[in-house]
Design a protein around this motif. Structure first.
Motif, PDB file in Angstrom:
ATOM      1  N   LEU A   1      38.618  44.526  46.798  1.00 13.41           N
ATOM      2  CA  LEU A   1      36.928  43.752  47.565  1.00 13.41           C
ATOM      3  C   LEU A   1      37.010  43.020  48.124  1.00 13.41           C
ATOM      4  O   LEU A   1      35.250  43.252  49.201  1.00 13.41           O
ATOM      5  CB  LEU A   1      36.646  43.721  45.693  1.00 13.41           C
ATOM      6  N   MET A   2      37.755  41.761  48.718  1.00 12.31           N
ATOM      7  CA  MET A   2      37.159  40.612  49.492  1.00 12.31           C
ATOM      8  C   MET A   2      37.634  41.372  50.777  1.00 12.31           C
ATOM      9  O   MET A   2      36.527  40.929  52.330  1.00 12.31           O
ATOM     10  CB  MET A   2      37.814  39.762  49.317  1.00 12.31           C
ATOM     11  N   LEU A   3      38.477  42.352  50.758  1.00 11.94           N
ATOM     12  CA  LEU A   3      38.776  42.685  52.339  1.00 11.94           C
ATOM     13  C   LEU A   3      37.220  43.965  52.438  1.00 11.94           C
ATOM     14  O   LEU A   3      37.120  43.899  53.835  1.00 11.94           O
ATOM     15  CB  LEU A   3      40.141  43.321  51.758  1.00 11.94           C
ATOM     16  N   GLN A   4      37.123  44.253  51.918  1.00  8.98           N
ATOM     17  CA  GLN A   4      35.588  45.445  52.043  1.00  8.98           C
ATOM     18  C   GLN A   4      34.789  44.683  52.359  1.00  8.98           C
ATOM     19  O   GLN A   4      33.884  44.844  53.463  1.00  8.98           O
ATOM     20  CB  GLN A   4      35.243  45.748  50.914  1.00  8.98           C
ATOM     21  N   VAL A   5      34.574  43.460  52.030  1.00 10.07           N
ATOM     22  CA  VAL A   5      33.823  42.372  52.272  1.00 10.07           C
ATOM     23  C   VAL A   5      33.641  41.723  53.362  1.00 10.07           C
ATOM     24  O   VAL A   5      32.345  42.059  54.081  1.00 10.07           O
ATOM     25  CB  VAL A   5      33.524  40.838  51.237  1.00 10.07           C
ATOM     26  N   TYR A   6      34.597  41.764  53.426  1.00 10.72           N
ATOM     27  CA  TYR A   6      34.831  41.091  55.999  1.00 10.72           C
ATOM     28  C   TYR A   6      35.227  42.449  56.362  1.00 10.72           C
ATOM     29  O   TYR A   6      34.618  42.614  57.779  1.00 10.72           O
ATOM     30  CB  TYR A   6      36.351  40.483  55.766  1.00 10.72           C
TER      31      TYR A   6
END
Length: 741
Positions: free
Chosen positions: A215-220
């Motif tokens: 999910l952090m990659l998706q936020v970035y």
């Protein structure tokens, strides 16, 4: 059509110390907000802004109160809705099946694992320990999402602190894959910070192709889309994130920022409030809401928005139209249409029920007419919403995304439970598992100063961890880190040596036997220091007397340690002796009790002590640089014969009167200095043999008399009150004769 230029208002300056009309209106708005009168508060703020632009700092500070009240109402209404739905579901379940006791819930730390960040709930990468002792990701601190710790509420401070070396080493050793993933996140953050969103987008897309659950990659990636102005793709990514983690404040905040920048202020305001409802300490969201309220309450926005939004808004009045309102909300996301002042009122109404709606053409005309005089006033006869209608309106305004709600057959909206999508553990693809035994090594938890297991581990701003006692002893000598030599002057001045909670929890979990042994050794050392007969710490300085104050300025490292140990053992006592060239210190001394201790910023301290009991030294020793001694306490030999008692009493009264006469004969300057330093002379006691040390005034007089310390020590060591009184009489006679010359 361009709005008319804002009229400049000239305000007559008020008298000094008297608040201006604008300041009074701002204060009134703040008081009304505290009283939960949101409509009247908005009116007061708007009236204040019509008088001209107030100082931004003052207005924003007072708007902060309004924001807090909006968030409070928002949270209360969410709780009411959740409780209502919970009761309905419980009733339905009770009818369908017999009651079964719920399973025991695990604690948050046990469920999430010890290596989770308390801020983003992800893996604790690049852990930074705040002054309170709690550890968070460097990313959570560097983004300045918070000013206070999420767990304890203490100010974070030291945002530029280095990563905690011990925790970072454990993370690399125990969770290498997660650390590699965290490094990929940091690289994306650096690309965005350098203004290279397209490169960040390619890198994030490649990472998500390999691991779609990150999910952090998706936020970035959403941030990268926003950087190239692809807002729809950015919102799609953030909607997917909040669907899996609806209680993650950062995701809500980033969605709100994108919507706000695109012009959809109403939706952005709702999301900012939702973010603050999840985490009231999320500072950027609060600042955004304050700024939005400041803009929306300005006179030109109020005048323009009241007319446009009232004509275009269709407010729901029945359950049959709820589905249509949901479609209208979804359409507003797609079109990213501009918000209005009335939409702000929908927000305040949904969170507090304080603002009401107009329903007919008559009320609409009245609103437009009243808006010319007061931008936020409403007709008093407007109909109130029923509880059912308020619930429908609340659900419409709280629909932050279509993923967060389901629509039932009867048209009602229901919240999805958090567990229906995914567990929070799986959201970051980080499931805390038991650490293999071969990876647990006691050397990873050893203090580099004492080479023993950490006891009360404390982490400095430079990231190095030591036992608290070891660090304090090093700072006694130099305000620098013992390892990297970085200056710790500010850290020393604060004297806030908070225990690094995560390290202590890990030691308790994985090395309980070693910790018990470490504490046993420490307790033995403390009990040895706590003895008031054996190895008593000796401060070699000046003469001290029973009952007489003895203020001390402590600056030597050895005595800093001695005073600290006296406090830790809770005895708060140590011995005081004068110097002796032959033996190091005299054969007689006085025990002192620490009444108060004030630390100076550089580590020195001012210690307020008072004398307790006299003692004689039996054996001398050394401990960590300061003197110690085995001692025995002195007591006066009591007179039992009645005749001797009478003579002793007469001698006592005569010497006491002689002492009072001498003190009164001193110059006012000397008398004031004595009173300031030693206090007033003690009163005459009825039973002069009641205490082990005799009358208190004798010791006070010896302390103030300008006599050589060696002669004072002779009188101090006497165990006969009669002999001591005779010596004092000789001294007073000498000084009286000297003054007469």
């Amino acid at each position: 059509m361009a709005s008319p230029p804002r009229a400049l208002s000239v305000e007559v300056p008020s008298e000094p110390g008297v608040p201006s009309e604008q300041e009074r209106l701002l204060r009134r708005g703040e008081r009304l907000a505290l009283g939960h009168h949101l409509k009247e508060a908005l009116e007061a703020y708007s009236a204040a802004l019509r008088l001209g632009p107030p100082p931004m700092l003052s207005c924003r500070r007072r708007l902060g109160t309004l924001v807090d009240c909006l968030v409070l109402h928002y949270r209360l209404r969410q709780k009411e809705e959740a409780e209502g739905e919970g009761k309905e579901q419980a009733a339905e379940a009770a009818e369908a099946a017999p009651a079964v006791p719920p399973p025991e819930e695990k604690g948050e730390e046990e469920e999430e694992g010890l290596f989770r960040c308390s801020g983003c709930r992800g893996f604790l990468s690049e852990p930074v320990t705040a002054p309170c002792g709690h550890s968070s990701c460097r990313r959570c601190l560097s983004e300045e999402f918070r000013t206070r710790c999420r767990r304890c509420g203490e100010p974070l401070g030291l945002p530029s602190a280095s990563a905690t070396v011990a925790l970072r080493h454990l993370g690399e050793k125990w969770f290498p894959a997660e650390c590699e993933r965290a490094r990929a996140w940091r690289r994306l953050g650096q690309l965005l910070a350098e203004g290279r969103p397209r490169e960040a987008l390619l890198a994030a897309s490649r990472g998500l192709a390999e691991d779609p659950s990150d999910l952090m990659l998706q936020v970035y990636r959403a941030e990268s889309y926003a950087g190239i102005q692809d807002l729809k793709s950015a919102l799609d990514d953030l909607n997917a994130v909040t669907a899996k983690m609806p209680k993650w404040p950062e995701a809500c905040y980033r969605r709100a920022k994108i919507l706000h920048n695109a012009g959809s202020v109403d939706d952005a305001l709702q999301l900012f409030l939702h973010c603050l409802a999840l985490d009231e300490g999320f500072l950027p969201a609060k600042l955004e809401v304050e700024k939005m309220l400041y803009d929306l309450l300005s006179p030109e926005n109020v005048q323009k928005s009241l007319k446009e939004s009232t004509l275009n808004s269709s407010h729901i009045r029945s359950k049959q139209r709820i589905h249509d309102s949901e479609s209208e909300t979804e359409e507003s996301y797609d079109n990213l249409q501009h918000t209005s002042m009335t939409d702000l009122e929908v927000t305040s109404e949904s969170v507090g029920g304080s603002l009401h709606r107009t329903q007919s053409a008559h009320s609409l005309n009245s609103t437009e007419k009243m808006a010319k005089d007061d931008g936020l006033k409403r007709v008093s006869s407007e109909p109130l919403l029923s509880c059912q209608e308020k619930g429908a309106l609340l659900k419409r305004k709280l629909s932050l995304s279509e993923q967060d709600f389901t629509v039932c057959e009867d048209g009602r909206n229901k919240h999805k439970k958090q567990g229906e999508n995914t567990k929070r553990d799986a959201a970051f693809s980080f499931i805390y598992e038991a650490i293999p035994d071969d990876l647990i090594d006691v050397s990873d938890f050893e203090c580099s100063l004492c080479m023993r297991l950490f006891l009360h581990p404390v982490t400095t701003p430079c990231g190095h961890t030591f036992c608290r006692n070891c660090l304090e002893r090093c700072l006694d000598y130099a305000p620098q880190c013992p390892l990297c030599k970085e200056s710790l002057k500010e850290y020393l001045a604060s004297r806030k040596y908070s225990i690094t909670q995560l390290l202590e929890e890990l030691i308790m979990k994985y090395m309980p036997a070693e910790l018990i042994e470490r504490k046993r050794i420490h307790d033995e050392e403390i009990s040895e220091h706590a003895s008031l007969i054996k190895n008593v710490p000796i401060f070699v300085c000046t003469m001290a007397y029973p009952t007489v104050p003895c203020p001390l300025h402590v600056f030597e490292p050895r005595y800093r340690l001695m005073i600290r140990r006296s406090i830790e053992t809770e005895t708060k006592q140590f011995g005081m002796c004068i110097s002796n060239p032959q033996n190091g210190f005299a054969d007689y001394g006085c025990m002192l009790y620490i009444r108060n201790l004030d630390y100076l910023p550089d580590g020195r301290s001012v210690v307020d002590t008072v004398g307790l009991k006299r003692f004689r030294v039996l054996r001398r020793g050394m401990k960590d640089g300061y003197h110690t001694a085995d001692i025995e306490y002195l007591e006066d030999i009591k007179v039992e014969n009645d005749c001797e008692k009478k003579k002793l009493g007469e001698l006592h009264d005569f010497v006491y009167s002689q002492a009072c006469s001498w003190f009164q004969s001193l110059r006012n300057k000397f008398r004031s200095q004595i009173l300031q330093h030693f206090g007033p002379m003690p009163e005459r006691e009825e039973n002069i043999q009641e205490t082990a040390n005799g009358p208190a005034w004798c010791w006070w007089l010896l302390a103030v008399l300008p006599v050589d310390p060696r002669y004072q020590l002779t009188v101090f060591s006497m165990k006969s009150l009669k002999e001591r009184l005779l010596k004092i009489q000789d001294i007073l006679t000498y000084f009286s004769r000297d003054q007469s010359k």
